[in-house]
Design an enzyme around this catalytic site. Structure first.
Site, short mmCIF file in Angstrom:
data_model
loop_
_atom_site.label_atom_id
_atom_site.label_comp_id
_atom_site.label_asym_id
_atom_site.label_seq_id
_atom_site.Cartn_x
_atom_site.Cartn_y
_atom_site.Cartn_z
N CYS A 47 1.20 29.37 -14.47
CA CYS A 47 2.02 29.09 -13.06
C CYS A 47 2.12 30.33 -12.42
CB CYS A 47 3.43 28.25 -13.06
SG CYS A 47 4.16 27.88 -11.68
N CYS A 49 3.67 30.56 -9.26
CA CYS A 49 4.83 30.46 -8.27
C CYS A 49 5.69 31.75 -8.59
CB CYS A 49 5.79 29.19 -8.51
SG CYS A 49 6.76 29.19 -9.81
N CYS A 52 9.01 31.19 -11.59
CA CYS A 52 8.88 30.95 -12.91
C CYS A 52 9.04 32.56 -13.47
CB CYS A 52 7.67 30.31 -13.37
SG CYS A 52 7.39 28.73 -13.18
#
Length: 187
Positions: A47, A49, A52
């Site tokens: 991930c 993003c 996180c």
């Protein structure tokens, strides 16, 4: 090239479909927070993003989900703090080392009932390997050079991960079906 994530930089290690779970430990040298998972993760992915938790120097996190009732804080719960109480995913992190131990959704949401976890925080082998890479373009928002994105996507593909700038199609279909049922458009 910058590290994608230490768990995938050298390729994927295939996990076991019947992995029973295990214990996650924060990064504290003493009195670590322990979170026990009674199941394997699902939808494990890289991930990009900005929310996180990532190891130092990594562009991506590795995160999967488990049923909420499969998660138990088994040591040093008093060290946990919610990173952003306003976020849909309330990430519970160790206040001392910063490692995100689990993310829980308390609001109405398609993934309510699933907790987000970082299986790399477990010393046990056998966790489901990452299945795809999500929110890949989001690494630009964190300062990554946009001119290098082709190389990042190529490397993720070489490892065996399809890249998305949202979630995988199967998860996006789940979100759309949830929304359609809530609105009455789908029975």
């Amino acid at each position: 090239m910058t590290s994608l994530h230490p768990l995938i930089d050298s390729g994927l290690i295939v996990g076991s479909a019947d992995h029973p779970g295990g214990v996650l430990y924060c990064k504290c040298a003493s009195d670590p927070v322990e979170v026990t998972l009674s199941s394997n993760v699902a939808h494990n992915h890289a991930c990009g993003c900005s929310k996180c938790w990532k190891p130092a120097g990594a562009l991506f996190s590795i995160v999967g989900v488990v049923p909420r009732d499969s998660v138990a804080v088994t040591a040093n719960e008093s060290k946990l703090r919610v990173v952003d109480p306003q976020a849909a995913i309330r990430r519970h992190a160790c206040a001392a080392c910063g490692a995100h131990m689990y993310g829980r959704i308390e609001v109405e949401h398609p993934f309510k009932g699933l907790d987000f976890v970082h299986p790399e925080l477990s010393p046990e082998a056998g966790w489901q390997e990452p299945q795809f890479a999500a929110f890949v373009s989001s690494i630009i928002e964190q300062g990554f050079d946009p001119a290098q994105m082709g190389a990042v996507r190529d490397r993720l593909h070489d490892i065996g991960l399809e890249t998305y700038d949202c979630l995988s199609p199967a998860l996006m279909d789940l979100i759309a079906a949830y929304t359609a049922k809530k609105s009455g458009a789908l029975k």
